[in-house]
Design a protein around this motif. Structure first.
Motif, PDB file in Angstrom:
ATOM      1  N   HIS A 171       0.850  -1.219  -0.057  1.00 66.92           N
ATOM      2  CA  HIS A 171      -0.095  -0.254   0.034  1.00 66.92           C
ATOM      3  C   HIS A 171       0.862   1.215   0.120  1.00 66.92           C
ATOM      4  N   HIS A 172       1.664   1.229  -1.109  1.00 68.63           N
ATOM      5  CA  HIS A 172       2.542   2.439  -1.261  1.00 68.63           C
ATOM      6  C   HIS A 172       2.748   2.841  -2.766  1.00 68.63           C
ATOM      7  N   LEU A 173       3.327   4.044  -3.144  1.00 68.79           N
ATOM      8  CA  LEU A 173       3.454   4.221  -4.425  1.00 68.79           C
ATOM      9  C   LEU A 173       4.834   3.542  -5.310  1.00 68.79           C
ATOM     10  N   PHE A 174       5.490   2.864  -4.516  1.00 76.15           N
ATOM     11  CA  PHE A 174       6.617   2.312  -4.892  1.00 76.15           C
ATOM     12  C   PHE A 174       7.091   1.326  -3.733  1.00 76.15           C
ATOM     13  N   CYS A 175       8.149   0.537  -4.160  1.00 72.65           N
ATOM     14  CA  CYS A 175       8.900  -0.258  -3.239  1.00 72.65           C
ATOM     15  C   CYS A 175       9.561   0.737  -2.479  1.00 72.65           C
ATOM     16  N   ASP A 176       9.135   0.387  -1.121  1.00 75.77           N
ATOM     17  CA  ASP A 176      10.151   1.185  -0.135  1.00 75.77           C
ATOM     18  C   ASP A 176      10.402   0.167   1.131  1.00 75.77           C
ATOM     19  N   LEU A 177      11.290   0.751   2.065  1.00 73.35           N
ATOM     20  CA  LEU A 177      11.508  -0.143   3.154  1.00 73.35           C
ATOM     21  C   LEU A 177      10.368  -0.312   4.165  1.00 73.35           C
ATOM     22  N   SER A 178       9.612   0.678   4.399  1.00 76.82           N
ATOM     23  CA  SER A 178       8.456   0.559   5.134  1.00 76.82           C
ATOM     24  C   SER A 178       7.431  -0.407   5.075  1.00 76.82           C
ATOM     25  N   PRO A 179       6.834  -0.322   3.845  1.00 73.87           N
ATOM     26  CA  PRO A 179       5.752  -1.229   3.379  1.00 73.87           C
ATOM     27  C   PRO A 179       6.532  -2.712   3.162  1.00 73.87           C
ATOM     28  N   LEU A 180       7.665  -3.126   2.887  1.00 73.83           N
ATOM     29  CA  LEU A 180       8.355  -4.338   2.810  1.00 73.83           C
ATOM     30  C   LEU A 180       8.470  -4.804   4.047  1.00 73.83           C
ATOM     31  N   LEU A 181       8.737  -3.968   5.194  1.00 73.85           N
ATOM     32  CA  LEU A 181       9.093  -4.361   6.492  1.00 73.85           C
ATOM     33  C   LEU A 181       7.596  -4.980   7.168  1.00 73.85           C
ATOM     34  N   HIS A 182       6.603  -4.087   6.534  1.00 68.68           N
ATOM     35  CA  HIS A 182       5.400  -4.454   7.077  1.00 68.68           C
ATOM     36  C   HIS A 182       4.842  -5.643   6.762  1.00 68.68           C
ATOM     37  N   LEU A 183       5.159  -6.212   5.424  1.00 69.66           N
ATOM     38  CA  LEU A 183       4.861  -7.494   4.928  1.00 69.66           C
ATOM     39  C   LEU A 183       5.579  -8.656   5.487  1.00 69.66           C
ATOM     40  N   ALA A 184       6.568  -8.374   5.912  1.00 68.35           N
ATOM     41  CA  ALA A 184       7.664  -9.605   6.227  1.00 68.35           C
ATOM     42  C   ALA A 184       7.180 -10.624   7.436  1.00 68.35           C
ATOM     43  N   CYS A 185       7.480 -11.745   7.346  1.00 65.54           N
ATOM     44  CA  CYS A 185       6.616 -12.947   7.938  1.00 65.54           C
ATOM     45  C   CYS A 185       7.737 -12.999   9.276  1.00 65.54           C
ATOM     46  N   ALA A 186       8.687 -12.134   9.561  1.00 64.88           N
ATOM     47  CA  ALA A 186       9.483 -12.449  10.594  1.00 64.88           C
ATOM     48  C   ALA A 186       9.991 -11.048  11.337  1.00 64.88           C
ATOM     49  N   ASP A 187      10.650 -11.361  12.591  1.00 60.56           N
ATOM     50  CA  ASP A 187      10.916 -10.249  13.541  1.00 60.56           C
ATOM     51  C   ASP A 187      11.977  -9.428  12.668  1.00 60.56           C
ATOM     52  N   THR A 188      11.382  -8.111  12.576  1.00 62.87           N
ATOM     53  CA  THR A 188      12.152  -6.916  11.767  1.00 62.87           C
ATOM     54  C   THR A 188      12.838  -6.029  12.580  1.00 62.87           C
ATOM     55  N   PHE A 189      13.077  -6.360  13.730  1.00 64.53           N
ATOM     56  CA  PHE A 189      13.726  -5.230  14.557  1.00 64.53           C
ATOM     57  C   PHE A 189      15.022  -4.838  14.308  1.00 64.53           C
ATOM     58  N   LEU A 190      15.716  -5.807  13.938  1.00 65.50           N
ATOM     59  CA  LEU A 190      17.404  -5.631  13.315  1.00 65.50           C
ATOM     60  C   LEU A 190      17.222  -4.435  12.144  1.00 65.50           C
ATOM     61  N   ASN A 191      16.223  -4.973  11.415  1.00 63.75           N
ATOM     62  CA  ASN A 191      16.085  -3.899  10.101  1.00 63.75           C
ATOM     63  C   ASN A 191      15.804  -2.435  10.595  1.00 63.75           C
ATOM     64  N   VAL A 192      14.931  -2.261  11.453  1.00 62.11           N
ATOM     65  CA  VAL A 192      14.277  -1.191  11.753  1.00 62.11           C
ATOM     66  C   VAL A 192      15.270  -0.399  12.491  1.00 62.11           C
ATOM     67  N   ILE A 193      15.985  -0.947  13.357  1.00 59.94           N
ATOM     68  CA  ILE A 193      17.117  -0.417  14.182  1.00 59.94           C
ATOM     69  C   ILE A 193      18.329   0.051  13.185  1.00 59.94           C
ATOM     70  N   THR A 194      18.585  -0.779  12.291  1.00 56.49           N
ATOM     71  CA  THR A 194      19.612  -0.413  11.189  1.00 56.49           C
ATOM     72  C   THR A 194      19.228   0.824  10.327  1.00 56.49           C
ATOM     73  N   ASP A 195      18.000   0.709   9.948  1.00 57.65           N
ATOM     74  CA  ASP A 195      17.639   1.825   9.042  1.00 57.65           C
ATOM     75  C   ASP A 195      17.534   3.162   9.767  1.00 57.65           C
TER      76      ASP A 195
END
Length: 304
Positions: A171-195
């Motif tokens: 639900h975005h205008l293109f591929c970006d990190l926020s919507p991709l992390l929202h669709l992931a089927c795993a813990d994204t804590f490391l991704n969030v902190i790194t970003d």
């Protein structure tokens, strides 16, 4: 890579219904203005010998960056407005995210270098020609591109190891990190902190450097004896400050926050600002207000 989702469906403003086609026409017109304005600025600076100075070289590079930056996203947004959605492969989605972030970060660094250029020109004018040589400018531009394209690599690598096994609708205008992390089927804590850390460091360090240089520039301008000199200095710097505030403000609202705070409507509105409005305003705000560029533009319009 461990995912069952092989592609994504980008929905954009899918809820607009019949309003999509008028918006397609408006966005297409804006995109034509963006390309025309930035191509014109880049060409004028390239073919006019009087504009072969560091300040104008950086301005031409800014226009070139805006052309590349918008080419990554706006054509796809146009397709979404026309047919309602876009299907994109997993690898294509990652590439789009990478180039979008790389070009955006490169522009941040370039605006920082442009602030340094103005600082040397106003605060140390006698040494300007010896400091901002052609070789130095080329090295600075190369460093902007190199750092810009290296900065998102860690985020990209971390995303490739996330499993995507549920919904594939973005639900975005293109591929970006926020919507991709929202669709992931795993813990994204490391991704969030790194970003968050990477984005914060880039925005805070570049903003602090620009603020420091312009503080010194402002002090120098105030101490000038000539009113005409103060006016010219303010005119030169005001355009750059406007571009910086527009871009850095939008990017900070979008990326310097935990990615778990995900609101699709908010993200899409902010995204429009820095992906469409900023490249549209850059030629008018930064370049077309410049007397030398306007003089060169009139010269070549009269010839052709």
């Amino acid at each position: 890579m461990n995912q069952t989702v092989t592609g994504f469906v980008i929905l954009g403003f899918s809820s607009l219904g019949s309003l999509r086609h008028p918006l397609f026409g408006i966005l297409l017109f804006i995109y034509c203005l963006i390309i025309t304005g930035n191509v014109t600025i880049a060409l004028i600076i390239w073919i006019e010998p009087r504009l072969h100075t560091p300040m104008y070289m950086f301005a031409g590079m800014l226009s070139f960056l805006d052309i590349c930056y918008t080419a990554v996203t706006i054509p796809q947004i146009l397709v979404i407005f026309w047919i309602g959605r876009v299907h994109i492969a997993f690898s294509g989605c990652l590439l789009q995210m990478y180039f979008f972030h790389s070009l955006g970060i490169t522009e941040n660094y370039l605006l920082t270098i442009m602030a340094y250029d103005r600082y040397i020109a106003i605060c140390n004018p006698l040494r300007y020609s010896t400091i901002m040589t052609s070789r130095c400018c080329k090295l600075l531009v190369f460093a902007c591109w190199l750092c810009g394209f290296l900065s998102p690599v860690t985020k990209l690598i971390l995303v490739t190891f996330l499993p995507f096994c549920g919904s594939n609708e973005i639900h975005h205008l293109f591929c970006d990190l926020s919507p991709l992390l929202h669709l992931a089927c795993a813990d994204t804590f490391l991704n969030v902190i790194t970003d968050f850390v990477i984005n914060s460091c880039i925005i805070i360090l570049t903003s602090a450097f620009i603020a420091l240089t312009y503080t010194k520039i402002l002090i120098t301008i105030i101490l000038m004896n000539s009113a005409e000199g103060r006016r010219k200095a303010f005119s030169t710097c005001s355009a750059h400050i406007t571009v910086v505030l527009i871009l850095f403000g939008s990017v900070a609202f979008m990326y310097v926050r935990p990615q778990t705070v995900y609101a699709p409507e908010y993200d899409q509105l902010v995204t429009i600002n820095y992906t469409i409005l900023t490249p549209l305003l850059n030629p008018a705000v930064y370049s077309l207000r410049n007397k030398e560029i306007k003089r060169a533009l009139k010269k070549y319009l009269q010839i052709y």
